[in-house]
Design a protein around this motif. Structure first.
Motif, mmCIF file in Angstrom:
data_model
loop_
_atom_site.group_PDB
_atom_site.id
_atom_site.type_symbol
_atom_site.label_atom_id
_atom_site.label_comp_id
_atom_site.label_asym_id
_atom_site.label_seq_id
_atom_site.Cartn_x
_atom_site.Cartn_y
_atom_site.Cartn_z
ATOM 1 N N ALA A 52 14.837 5.435 1.356
ATOM 2 C CA ALA A 52 14.856 6.071 -0.054
ATOM 3 C C ALA A 52 14.738 5.115 -1.030
ATOM 4 C CB ALA A 52 15.908 6.834 -0.056
ATOM 5 N N MET A 53 15.489 3.971 -0.828
ATOM 6 C CA MET A 53 15.572 2.847 -1.928
ATOM 7 C C MET A 53 14.160 2.597 -2.235
ATOM 8 S SD MET A 53 19.485 0.889 -1.737
ATOM 9 C CE MET A 53 18.856 0.620 0.243
ATOM 10 N N ALA A 54 13.297 1.980 -0.957
ATOM 11 C CA ALA A 54 12.065 1.542 -1.093
ATOM 12 C C ALA A 54 11.007 2.296 -1.871
ATOM 13 C CB ALA A 54 11.581 1.391 0.390
ATOM 14 N N VAL A 55 11.337 3.607 -1.638
ATOM 15 C CA VAL A 55 10.264 4.693 -2.417
ATOM 16 C C VAL A 55 10.405 4.505 -3.932
ATOM 17 C CG1 VAL A 55 9.934 7.151 -3.022
ATOM 18 C CG2 VAL A 55 10.496 6.519 -0.642
ATOM 19 N N VAL A 56 11.607 4.173 -4.404
ATOM 20 C CA VAL A 56 11.482 4.035 -5.928
ATOM 21 C C VAL A 56 10.954 2.716 -6.554
ATOM 22 C CG1 VAL A 56 13.322 3.763 -7.991
ATOM 23 C CG2 VAL A 56 13.571 5.518 -6.178
ATOM 24 N N ALA A 57 11.318 1.665 -5.554
ATOM 25 C CA ALA A 57 10.926 0.308 -5.794
ATOM 26 C C ALA A 57 9.339 0.401 -5.824
ATOM 27 C CB ALA A 57 11.408 -0.634 -4.656
ATOM 28 N N LEU A 58 8.782 0.882 -4.873
ATOM 29 C CA LEU A 58 7.390 0.765 -4.694
ATOM 30 C C LEU A 58 6.586 1.656 -5.539
ATOM 31 C CD1 LEU A 58 5.527 3.275 -3.188
ATOM 32 C CD2 LEU A 58 6.852 2.520 -1.177
ATOM 33 N N LEU A 59 7.173 2.803 -6.003
ATOM 34 C CA LEU A 59 6.515 3.553 -7.110
ATOM 35 C C LEU A 59 6.746 2.636 -8.585
ATOM 36 C CD1 LEU A 59 8.140 7.131 -6.411
ATOM 37 C CD2 LEU A 59 5.469 6.105 -5.845
ATOM 38 N N SER A 60 7.621 2.082 -8.687
ATOM 39 C CA SER A 60 7.692 1.265 -9.922
ATOM 40 C C SER A 60 6.658 0.341 -10.068
ATOM 41 C CB SER A 60 9.286 0.510 -9.894
ATOM 42 O OG SER A 60 9.410 -0.178 -10.973
ATOM 43 N N LEU A 61 6.552 -0.429 -8.745
ATOM 44 C CA LEU A 61 5.637 -1.318 -8.766
ATOM 45 C C LEU A 61 4.015 -0.812 -9.106
ATOM 46 C CD1 LEU A 61 6.455 -3.599 -5.770
ATOM 47 C CD2 LEU A 61 6.280 -4.410 -8.129
ATOM 48 N N ILE A 62 3.822 0.307 -8.499
ATOM 49 C CA ILE A 62 2.520 0.936 -8.879
ATOM 50 C C ILE A 62 2.302 1.270 -10.190
ATOM 51 C CG2 ILE A 62 1.194 3.114 -8.386
ATOM 52 C CD1 ILE A 62 1.881 2.799 -5.456
ATOM 53 N N ALA A 63 3.490 1.913 -10.878
ATOM 54 C CA ALA A 63 3.384 2.310 -12.312
ATOM 55 C C ALA A 63 3.321 1.014 -13.082
ATOM 56 C CB ALA A 63 4.833 2.863 -12.748
ATOM 57 N N ARG A 64 4.032 0.010 -12.916
ATOM 58 C CA ARG A 64 3.748 -1.206 -13.753
ATOM 59 C C ARG A 64 2.250 -1.815 -13.775
ATOM 60 N NH1 ARG A 64 8.346 -4.860 -11.542
ATOM 61 N NH2 ARG A 64 7.541 -6.257 -12.933
ATOM 62 N N ASP A 65 1.697 -1.853 -12.393
ATOM 63 C CA ASP A 65 0.578 -2.326 -12.056
ATOM 64 C C ASP A 65 -0.582 -1.307 -12.979
ATOM 65 O OD1 ASP A 65 -1.253 -4.117 -10.748
ATOM 66 O OD2 ASP A 65 -1.971 -2.257 -9.761
ATOM 67 N N ARG A 66 -0.344 -0.083 -12.958
ATOM 68 C CA ARG A 66 -1.381 0.860 -13.536
ATOM 69 C C ARG A 66 -1.212 0.430 -15.278
ATOM 70 N NH1 ARG A 66 -4.689 0.978 -10.204
ATOM 71 N NH2 ARG A 66 -5.974 1.939 -11.717
ATOM 72 N N GLU A 67 0.133 0.259 -15.772
ATOM 73 C CA GLU A 67 0.238 0.166 -17.177
ATOM 74 C C GLU A 67 -0.242 -1.192 -17.430
ATOM 75 O OE1 GLU A 67 3.872 1.727 -18.895
ATOM 76 O OE2 GLU A 67 3.811 3.549 -17.374
ATOM 77 N N GLY A 68 -0.594 -2.244 -16.665
ATOM 78 C CA GLY A 68 -1.060 -3.689 -16.859
ATOM 79 C C GLY A 68 0.118 -4.553 -17.210
ATOM 80 N N LEU A 69 1.422 -4.355 -16.466
ATOM 81 C CA LEU A 69 2.461 -5.021 -16.844
ATOM 82 C C LEU A 69 2.529 -6.317 -15.615
ATOM 83 C CD1 LEU A 69 5.065 -2.293 -17.722
ATOM 84 C CD2 LEU A 69 3.670 -3.445 -19.262
ATOM 85 N N LEU A 70 1.736 -6.244 -14.920
ATOM 86 C CA LEU A 70 1.771 -7.344 -13.909
ATOM 87 C C LEU A 70 0.829 -8.302 -14.123
ATOM 88 C CD1 LEU A 70 2.069 -5.573 -10.430
ATOM 89 C CD2 LEU A 70 3.986 -6.015 -11.992
ATOM 90 N N ASP A 71 0.719 -9.578 -13.618
ATOM 91 C CA ASP A 71 0.105 -10.808 -14.120
ATOM 92 C C ASP A 71 -1.489 -10.629 -13.689
ATOM 93 O OD1 ASP A 71 2.420 -11.955 -14.645
ATOM 94 O OD2 ASP A 71 2.704 -12.807 -12.939
ATOM 95 N N THR A 72 -1.907 -9.701 -12.869
ATOM 96 C CA THR A 72 -3.369 -9.467 -12.614
ATOM 97 C C THR A 72 -3.967 -7.992 -13.088
ATOM 98 O OG1 THR A 72 -2.715 -8.685 -10.377
ATOM 99 C CG2 THR A 72 -3.041 -11.361 -10.467
ATOM 100 N N PRO A 73 -4.967 -7.933 -13.008
ATOM 101 C CA PRO A 73 -5.635 -6.711 -13.417
ATOM 102 C C PRO A 73 -5.171 -5.570 -12.356
ATOM 103 C CG PRO A 73 -7.325 -8.318 -13.479
ATOM 104 C CD PRO A 73 -6.101 -8.974 -12.973
ATOM 105 N N PRO A 74 -5.090 -4.347 -12.769
ATOM 106 C CA PRO A 74 -4.905 -3.107 -11.815
ATOM 107 C C PRO A 74 -5.403 -3.249 -10.546
ATOM 108 C CG PRO A 74 -4.759 -2.317 -14.128
ATOM 109 C CD PRO A 74 -5.522 -3.456 -13.943
ATOM 110 N N ALA A 75 -4.913 -2.620 -9.601
ATOM 111 C CA ALA A 75 -5.756 -2.330 -8.166
ATOM 112 C C ALA A 75 -6.742 -1.468 -8.007
ATOM 113 C CB ALA A 75 -4.659 -2.177 -7.288
ATOM 114 N N ASP A 76 -7.623 -1.532 -7.359
ATOM 115 C CA ASP A 76 -8.711 -0.551 -6.804
ATOM 116 C C ASP A 76 -8.304 0.153 -5.614
ATOM 117 O OD1 ASP A 76 -10.793 -1.393 -8.983
ATOM 118 O OD2 ASP A 76 -10.869 -3.081 -7.598
ATOM 119 N N GLY A 77 -7.140 -0.137 -5.004
ATOM 120 C CA GLY A 77 -6.517 0.476 -3.794
ATOM 121 C C GLY A 77 -5.233 -0.138 -3.486
ATOM 122 N N TYR A 78 -4.137 0.611 -2.988
ATOM 123 C CA TYR A 78 -3.073 0.245 -2.546
ATOM 124 C C TYR A 78 -2.608 0.210 -1.124
ATOM 125 C CZ TYR A 78 -2.076 0.168 -7.526
ATOM 126 O OH TYR A 78 -2.113 -0.047 -8.911
#
Length: 246
Positions: A52-78
């Motif tokens: 359950a904790m992992a779900v929130v953590a991974l959704l946060s990573l996807i949200a940050r990636d989609r909003e361009g908050l990570l160091d690389t361009p957003p993914a084409d697949g996860y």
């Protein structure tokens, strides 16, 4: 260039490095692979609470990636790199690009190798999760056995050869009449070749199965997914600023 981002929903950087090493095998030149590691949660996922904790953590990573908050361009697949496929449907709602869970991918790959399969996972505590996935993916009739070797995930990640308990569970899987074996833990992947030689059946590494099926979807731009329905709602508490702020 296709950007494939693997999400390790536990907090172990060592496991993330191992995943990256395994997934680079036979990777096409036009694919850029990156492994993202959860910042919150447990170093391995072996209970429902840890999942359950992992779900929130991974959704946060996807949200940050989609909003361009990570160091690389957003993914084409996860690729969700945990055999419990935590938060898979939620991740698919959140992501405009394909999302694959390694358990679902491995089960489908196993049915292409043989008419039936068995799952050998890590701890007994994870068996209910795998049982639920078999039902969710309509794979229960094809699964001859669901077994746990009771070797902790972190110990499996450090193993250079298959632990005896893992080999014994794979022998039980073969005795069940299964035509192939699904390794029910991402950390087992590097042990696949040795297990296959010992057991003499097709053995599916869930990480590689997930990678290859995800790349197939990523290369088919006509494959689209409907956006989730429902109106946006104001969030409260720690979620008030959105998943990307976690």
């Amino acid at each position: 260039m296709l950007r494939l981002k693997v999400i390790n929903p536990n907090t172990s950087q060592t496991m993330s490095q191992q995943m990256a090493h395994s997934l680079q095998r036979q990777l096409a030149d036009d694919v850029r692979l990156e492994v993202l590691t959860a910042e919150h949660g447990a170093p391995s996922i072996e209970t429902a609470v840890e999942e359950a904790m992992a779900v929130v953590a991974l959704l946060s990573l996807i949200a940050r990636d989609r909003e361009g908050l990570l160091d690389t361009p957003p993914a084409d697949g996860y690729l969700l790199a945990c055999f419990g496929d935590p938060g898979l449907e939620a991740a698919r709602e959140l992501s405009p690009v394909p999302v694959i869970g390694i358990a679902q991918a491995a089960m489908h790959m196993a049915t292409l190798a043989a008419p039936s399969f068995a799952i050998v996972t890590s701890m007994t505590s994870t068996l209910p999760m795998s049982e639920q996935l078999l039902e969710r993916y309509a794979m229960r009739p094809l699964c001859k056995a669901l077994l746990a070797c009771d070797v902790p995930v972190l110990a499996l990640s450090e193993a250079r050869t298959p632990p005896q308990a893992l080999l014994e569970s794979c022998e039980q899987a073969r005795a069940s009449g299964a035509g192939s074996i699904v390794l029910g833990c991402a950390a087992m992947g590097p042990l696949r070749d040795a297990i296959a030689r010992d057991i003499g059946l097709p053995v599916v590494d869930p990480l590689l199965a997930g990678r290859d099926l995800l790349l197939t979807l990523m290369r088919q731009p006509t494959v689209t997914r409907a956006a989730p329905g429902g109106e946006a709602k104001p969030l409260s508490g720690v979620f008030a600023r959105g998943l990307a702020a976690l």
